[in-house]
Each structure stands twice: as structure tokens, then as C-alpha cells.
Design a protein around this motif. Structure first.
Motif, PDB file in Angstrom:
ATOM      1  N   TRP A  71      72.860 -46.237   6.417  1.00 54.58           N
ATOM      2  CA  TRP A  71      72.133 -47.508   6.504  1.00 54.58           C
ATOM      3  C   TRP A  71      70.730 -47.281   5.953  1.00 54.58           C
ATOM      4  CZ3 TRP A  71      72.901 -49.957  12.066  1.00 54.58           C
ATOM      5  CH2 TRP A  71      74.253 -50.304  12.214  1.00 54.58           C
ATOM      6  N   SER A  72      70.354 -48.127   5.012  1.00 59.05           N
ATOM      7  CA  SER A  72      69.033 -47.971   4.423  1.00 59.05           C
ATOM      8  C   SER A  72      68.431 -49.354   4.214  1.00 59.05           C
ATOM      9  CB  SER A  72      69.181 -47.240   3.092  1.00 59.05           C
ATOM     10  OG  SER A  72      67.933 -46.999   2.540  1.00 59.05           O
ATOM     11  N   ARG A  73      67.169 -49.496   4.565  1.00 63.58           N
ATOM     12  CA  ARG A  73      66.541 -50.824   4.394  1.00 63.58           C
ATOM     13  C   ARG A  73      65.487 -50.722   3.290  1.00 63.58           C
ATOM     14  NH1 ARG A  73      62.209 -50.647   9.376  1.00 63.58           N
ATOM     15  NH2 ARG A  73      60.912 -49.151   8.300  1.00 63.58           N
ATOM     16  N   GLY A  74      65.346 -51.822   2.566  1.00 57.99           N
ATOM     17  CA  GLY A  74      64.273 -51.899   1.579  1.00 57.99           C
ATOM     18  C   GLY A  74      64.562 -51.133   0.308  1.00 57.99           C
TER      19      GLY A  74
ATOM     20  N   ALA B  31      59.357 -42.390   0.738  1.00 60.68           N
ATOM     21  CA  ALA B  31      58.543 -41.210   0.424  1.00 60.68           C
ATOM     22  C   ALA B  31      59.290 -40.328  -0.564  1.00 60.68           C
ATOM     23  CB  ALA B  31      58.242 -40.444   1.710  1.00 60.68           C
ATOM     24  N   SER B  32      60.603 -40.273  -0.432  1.00 59.85           N
ATOM     25  CA  SER B  32      61.406 -39.378  -1.276  1.00 59.85           C
ATOM     26  C   SER B  32      61.291 -39.740  -2.759  1.00 59.85           C
ATOM     27  CB  SER B  32      62.870 -39.442  -0.843  1.00 59.85           C
ATOM     28  OG  SER B  32      62.985 -39.084   0.509  1.00 59.85           O
ATOM     29  N   ALA B  33      61.263 -41.038  -3.056  1.00 57.84           N
ATOM     30  CA  ALA B  33      61.200 -41.452  -4.460  1.00 57.84           C
ATOM     31  C   ALA B  33      59.846 -41.112  -5.068  1.00 57.84           C
ATOM     32  CB  ALA B  33      61.472 -42.948  -4.572  1.00 57.84           C
ATOM     33  N   VAL B  34      58.796 -41.090  -4.255  1.00 58.32           N
ATOM     34  CA  VAL B  34      57.440 -40.823  -4.753  1.00 58.32           C
ATOM     35  C   VAL B  34      57.172 -39.319  -4.858  1.00 58.32           C
ATOM     36  CG1 VAL B  34      54.980 -41.118  -4.219  1.00 58.32           C
ATOM     37  CG2 VAL B  34      56.570 -42.994  -3.805  1.00 58.32           C
ATOM     38  N   SER B  35      57.918 -38.533  -4.097  1.00 58.11           N
ATOM     39  CA  SER B  35      57.660 -37.097  -3.973  1.00 58.11           C
ATOM     40  C   SER B  35      57.501 -36.390  -5.320  1.00 58.11           C
ATOM     41  CB  SER B  35      58.833 -36.470  -3.222  1.00 58.11           C
ATOM     42  OG  SER B  35      58.759 -35.065  -3.291  1.00 58.11           O
ATOM     43  N   GLY B  36      56.613 -35.391  -5.336  1.00 53.74           N
ATOM     44  CA  GLY B  36      56.428 -34.581  -6.536  1.00 53.74           C
ATOM     45  C   GLY B  36      57.634 -33.718  -6.853  1.00 53.74           C
ATOM     46  N   GLY B  37      58.429 -33.407  -5.830  1.00 49.94           N
ATOM     47  CA  GLY B  37      59.667 -32.662  -6.043  1.00 49.94           C
ATOM     48  C   GLY B  37      59.500 -31.162  -6.188  1.00 49.94           C
ATOM     49  N   LEU B  38      58.358 -30.642  -5.748  1.00 48.84           N
ATOM     50  CA  LEU B  38      58.159 -29.185  -5.809  1.00 48.84           C
ATOM     51  C   LEU B  38      58.607 -28.567  -4.487  1.00 48.84           C
ATOM     52  CD1 LEU B  38      56.806 -26.899  -7.609  1.00 48.84           C
ATOM     53  CD2 LEU B  38      54.858 -27.107  -6.059  1.00 48.84           C
ATOM     54  N   CYS B  39      59.399 -27.513  -4.551  1.00 47.27           N
ATOM     55  CA  CYS B  39      59.803 -26.839  -3.309  1.00 47.27           C
ATOM     56  C   CYS B  39      58.667 -25.958  -2.850  1.00 47.27           C
ATOM     57  CB  CYS B  39      61.073 -26.012  -3.546  1.00 47.27           C
ATOM     58  SG  CYS B  39      62.510 -27.032  -3.417  1.00 47.27           S
TER      59      CYS B  39
ATOM     60  N   GLY C 207      68.890 -44.132   7.303  1.00 45.78           N
ATOM     61  CA  GLY C 207      67.897 -43.605   6.364  1.00 45.78           C
ATOM     62  C   GLY C 207      68.541 -43.120   5.084  1.00 45.78           C
ATOM     63  N   GLY C 208      68.069 -43.683   3.959  1.00 47.27           N
ATOM     64  CA  GLY C 208      68.638 -43.316   2.660  1.00 47.27           C
ATOM     65  C   GLY C 208      67.661 -42.563   1.783  1.00 47.27           C
ATOM     66  N   GLY C 209      66.690 -41.858   2.401  1.00 46.95           N
ATOM     67  CA  GLY C 209      65.803 -40.966   1.646  1.00 46.95           C
ATOM     68  C   GLY C 209      66.483 -39.607   1.472  1.00 46.95           C
TER      69      GLY C 209
ATOM     70  N   ALA D   3      69.183 -52.732   7.939  1.00 45.19           N
ATOM     71  CA  ALA D   3      68.138 -52.199   8.812  1.00 45.19           C
ATOM     72  C   ALA D   3      68.686 -52.037  10.219  1.00 45.19           C
ATOM     73  CB  ALA D   3      66.943 -53.139   8.822  1.00 45.19           C
ATOM     74  N   ALA D   4      68.395 -50.909  10.845  1.00 45.07           N
ATOM     75  CA  ALA D   4      68.773 -50.717  12.256  1.00 45.07           C
ATOM     76  C   ALA D   4      67.601 -51.137  13.132  1.00 45.07           C
ATOM     77  CB  ALA D   4      69.109 -49.248  12.502  1.00 45.07           C
ATOM     78  N   ARG D   5      67.912 -51.819  14.241  1.00 49.04           N
ATOM     79  CA  ARG D   5      66.838 -52.174  15.174  1.00 49.04           C
ATOM     80  C   ARG D   5      66.593 -51.048  16.176  1.00 49.04           C
ATOM     81  NH1 ARG D   5      69.422 -57.097  14.455  1.00 49.04           N
ATOM     82  NH2 ARG D   5      70.846 -56.590  16.151  1.00 49.04           N
TER      83      ARG D   5
ATOM     84  N   HIS E 242      59.327 -34.866   8.536  1.00 49.51           N
ATOM     85  CA  HIS E 242      59.215 -33.677   7.679  1.00 49.51           C
ATOM     86  C   HIS E 242      57.934 -33.624   6.847  1.00 49.51           C
ATOM     87  CE1 HIS E 242      63.453 -34.411   8.623  1.00 49.51           C
ATOM     88  NE2 HIS E 242      63.581 -33.113   8.632  1.00 49.51           N
ATOM     89  N   GLY E 243      56.997 -34.525   7.113  1.00 50.30           N
ATOM     90  CA  GLY E 243      55.664 -34.456   6.519  1.00 50.30           C
ATOM     91  C   GLY E 243      55.666 -34.291   5.011  1.00 50.30           C
ATOM     92  N   GLY E 244      54.966 -33.259   4.532  1.00 49.39           N
ATOM     93  CA  GLY E 244      54.792 -33.062   3.092  1.00 49.39           C
ATOM     94  C   GLY E 244      55.815 -32.143   2.466  1.00 49.39           C
ATOM     95  N   ALA E 245      56.934 -31.897   3.171  1.00 50.34           N
ATOM     96  CA  ALA E 245      57.888 -30.918   2.640  1.00 50.34           C
ATOM     97  C   ALA E 245      59.341 -31.312   2.883  1.00 50.34           C
ATOM     98  CB  ALA E 245      57.611 -29.547   3.251  1.00 50.34           C
ATOM     99  N   GLY E 246      59.603 -32.610   2.956  1.00 44.13           N
ATOM    100  CA  GLY E 246      60.968 -33.050   3.266  1.00 44.13           C
ATOM    101  C   GLY E 246      61.996 -32.606   2.234  1.00 44.13           C
ATOM    102  N   VAL E 247      61.602 -32.608   0.972  1.00 40.98           N
ATOM    103  CA  VAL E 247      62.536 -32.170  -0.067  1.00 40.98           C
ATOM    104  C   VAL E 247      62.784 -30.669   0.103  1.00 40.98           C
ATOM    105  CG1 VAL E 247      62.940 -32.076  -2.555  1.00 40.98           C
ATOM    106  CG2 VAL E 247      61.557 -33.937  -1.586  1.00 40.98           C
ATOM    107  N   THR E 248      61.702 -29.950   0.297  1.00 39.50           N
ATOM    108  CA  THR E 248      61.739 -28.487   0.404  1.00 39.50           C
ATOM    109  C   THR E 248      62.690 -28.004   1.500  1.00 39.50           C
ATOM    110  OG1 THR E 248      59.439 -28.490  -0.317  1.00 39.50           O
ATOM    111  CG2 THR E 248      60.224 -26.469   0.752  1.00 39.50           C
ATOM    112  N   VAL E 249      62.741 -28.732   2.624  1.00 40.85           N
ATOM    113  CA  VAL E 249      63.540 -28.268   3.770  1.00 40.85           C
ATOM    114  C   VAL E 249      64.849 -29.036   3.935  1.00 40.85           C
ATOM    115  CG1 VAL E 249      61.472 -27.504   5.042  1.00 40.85           C
ATOM    116  CG2 VAL E 249      62.363 -29.820   5.413  1.00 40.85           C
TER     117      VAL E 249
END
Ligand SMILES: Cc1cc2nc3c(=O)[nH]c(=O)nc-3n(C[C@H](O)[C@H](O)[C@H](O)COP(=O)(O)OP(=O)(O)OC[C@H]3O[C@@H](n4cnc5c(N)ncnc54)[C@H](O)[C@@H]3O)c2cc1C
Length: 299
Positions: free
Chosen positions: A30-33, A39-47, A8-10, A135-137, A277-284
Motif C-alpha cells: 500500500w502506497s499513498r501519493g 524520500a527514496s526517489a530524492v535520495s542520492g543513492g550512495l551506500c 509504504g512503497g519507498g 493510504a492506511a489510516r 532509517h534517516g539518511g541511510a535507508g538505501v544503504t541498509v
């Protein structure tokens, strides 16, 4: 145990990889795609601890992350992290501990995710880590190549583990030309439903948002975009006429409870899971990365 593969490369995978590499491990991510689909690239980035469980643990992770982000905000041009003042409305769903931490008026890290993910990749490379487009299987596949696997695959964990409790919570954002808004605004709503937010980023003003459970469609919906602009224009009337620069859709990797635990894989390798991490992955992100590294070190 000096070598790890992080799947995962988020923001979760990169942050965890940085912590492990800076502690001296040889780390591959390892990161695919394409990254822009994470989700990380789209995130609003607010803690802000939004749509993440369990609540108490999320607050611990968020507080530890807050301290690291505050340090990163001392070099905003390098990191993409700034401490920005804002306004919170309808704060019934926001825990008192968090309100005390951010103060009044609130001031919290606001992160330009494009710049920040690039910063994390650079920091990982400086610590000797590297990223592979792969990609990991299954976790076991990675476990055949390294004694430690850290699973930071976000929504991908649904198939990778597999974990049927992983669900998407779709979020849509509109990016408009900033007419001069310098502070963020968040109306979180009483039930943590679709928050309305305005986030001043260097490249434009982010307007949100939506939270559609079990929705997989990543195409922006024009009617939803109009509704978002209408809601935000109630806060800043000039936004009704602001030029639209773009639309973004992301899928929050939601789980009834973040999975941060360790297990032994069939071939003997150790797998530390860090996803959901739902809607707060950056935050945590920093708090979770430190706990994941602790689990790796315990072996
Ligand atoms: C519209 C929107 C706004 C948001 N705003 C905020 C906010 O303001 N603040 C906040 O804290 N959070 C916010 N979030 C939530 C945040 O974006 C996520 O919680 C966070 O990005 C999750 O990070 P992640 O690394 O777990 O997942 P992702 O960023 O999705 O990364 C998952 C990674 O795993 C890789 N992967 C998956 N499966 C495999 C596999 N089998 N093999 C190899 N690689 C694999 C993918 O390629 C990707 O690199 C928002 C989300 C959305 C959608």
C-alpha cells in the motif's frame, strides 16, 4: 500467515516486499501519493551509513546490503546499481568498519534511484506481489485484511502509528550537467552535519547537500542551491559554470533509533515495524528487509 500487507512503497517497503514475496508470501504494497515525493526517489543513492542510529546495528545492516548491491551491480542496465570509486574527506564520523569494507580508495554502490525503484517494482511483480495506491489510516486497518502487516511508512509513521519521535531532516540537492566527473566525492564533516557531496548519476551530476532538522518545507531554496554549488565547485571548479538541470528536496525519515520490531495488533494480526532509517535507508535496505522477514517468519 502466508499473506502480508506492506504499508509504504519507498525503498524500505519495496525491498521488504520483495524478500517476503520471494519467500512465497502473497504480498500487497500500500502506497499513498506520488512516488517522486518519497524520500527514496530524492535520495542520492550512495551506500554510506549517514545519520542513522543505532550505529552498530546500522553497520550490520549496511554490510549485508552492500553484498546484495555488489551482486546487483553486475547488471547495472537492469538494476541501476553500479560500484563506483570515490574520495572521502573529513572521515572522522565514518566508522572504521565501514572504511575497511569499502577499501582505499573507497568503492561503494552508487544507485540511480529512479531506475532502481522501477527494478524493485518489477522484481516484486515477478514474485507475484502487487502495489496498490492506497493510504492506511492505521496498522490495525491493514491488519483486518491480512494476518501480517509490515509498516514501512517512513516519515508517515509519525501519524500512522502514531510515533512522535519521527522527525524530518530536510535535504536539498542540485542536479547539474556533468562536465566529465566519473567518481563520487563526499566530505562528511566531523559531526555528521551537512555533508558536501558530488555523485555522478547517468542523468546528471548530483550536488549536495543539506541536513535541516525539523524542517518540513519541500520547496527548493535558491540561496541554499547556490551555496551547494559553491561548496562543490571548491572540489571541481568547473561546476561553478555547469548548467543546472533541476533541484530536489526530500525529507529524511529520522528517528533516534530505527524501529525494527514486532508487535501484536488489537485484532490479532502481527505487525512488524521497519521505519526511521534517516539518511541511510538505501544503504541498509536489504539488511533491514532480511531482519523484518525473519520477524515475520518467527510467528
Ligand atoms: C536529499 C536526500 C539524500 C539522500 N541520500 C541518501 C543516500 O545517498 N544514501 C542513502 O542510503 N540514503 C539517502 N537518503 C535517505 C533515504 O532516502 C531514506 O532513508 C529512505 O529513502 C527511506 O526510505 P523509506 O522507504 O523508509 O521512506 P520513503 O521513501 O519516504 O517511503 C515511505 C513510503 O510510505 C508511504 N506511506 C507513508 N504513510 C503511508 C500511509 N499512511 N499509507 C500508505 N502509505 C504510506 C509513502 O507513500 C511512501 O511510499 C537521502 C535522503 C534525502 C532526503
Amino acid at each position: 500467515m502466508d499473506e502480508a500487507i506492506v504499508v509504504g512503497g519507498g525503498v524500505i517497503g519495496l525491498t521488504t516486499a520483495v524478500v517476503l514475496a520471494e519467500r512465497g508470501m502473497r504480498v500487497r504494497v500500500w502506497s499513498r501519493g506520488p512516488e517522486e515525493e518519497t524520500a527514496s526517489a530524492v535520495s542520492g543513492g550512495l551506500c554510506w551509513p549517514y545519520r542513522i542510529e543505532p550505529r552498530a546495528k546500522a553497520l550490520d545492516w549496511a554490510e549485508r546490503s552492500f553484498r546484495h548491491f555488489a551482486w546487483l551491480s553486475e547488471q547495472p542496465a537492469l538494476t541501476g546499481v553500479r560500484l563506483v570509486r570515490g574520495t572521502l574527506r573529513d572521515d572522522a564520523s565514518t566508522p572504521r568498519r565501514w572504511l575497511d569494507l569499502v577499501g582505499s580508495p573507497p568503492r561503494t554502490p552508487l544507485i540511480d534511484m529512479g531506475a532502481y525503484l522501477a527494478y524493485l517494482r518489477g522484481r516484486l511483480a515477478a514474485a507475484g506481489g502487487r502495489r496498490e495506491d492506497r493510504a492506511a489510516r492505521s496498522p490495525a486497518e491493514a491488519g483486518e485484511l491480512a494476518p501480517v502487516v509490515v509498516n514501512c511508512s517512513g516519515l508517515g509513521a509519525r501519524e500512522l502509528v502514531p510515533d512522535a519521535s519521527m522527525r524530518p531532516v530536510r535535504g536539498q540537492i542540485v542536479v547539474v550537467e556533468n562536465p566529465g566527473v566519473e567518481e563520487w566525492y563526499l566530505a562528511s564533516g566531523p559531526d555528521s552535519g551537512a555533508a558536501t557531496y558530488v555523485l555522478p548519476q547517468p542523468y546528471g551530476l548530483l550536488l549536495g547537500g543539506t541536513a535541516d532538522e525539523d524542517a518540513w518545507d519541500t520547496e527548493p531554496d535558491p540561496a541554499t542551491a547556490e551555496d551547494i554549488v559553491r561548496r562543490c565547485a571548491r572540489v571541481h571548479p568547473e561546476l561553478a559554470r555547469a548548467r543546472v538541470l533541476g533541484h530536489r528536496v526530500g525529507l529524511r525519515p529520522y528517528r533516534p533509533s530505527v524501529r525494527l520490531e514486532s508487535e501484536r495488533l488489537p485484532g490479532g494480526a502481527r505487525c512488524v515495524h521497519n521505519y526511521g532509517h534517516g539518511g541511510a535507508g538505501v544503504t541498509v535496505s536489504w539488511g533491514c528487509a532480511l531482519d523484518a522477514a525473519q520477524l515475520v517468519a518467527e510467528e
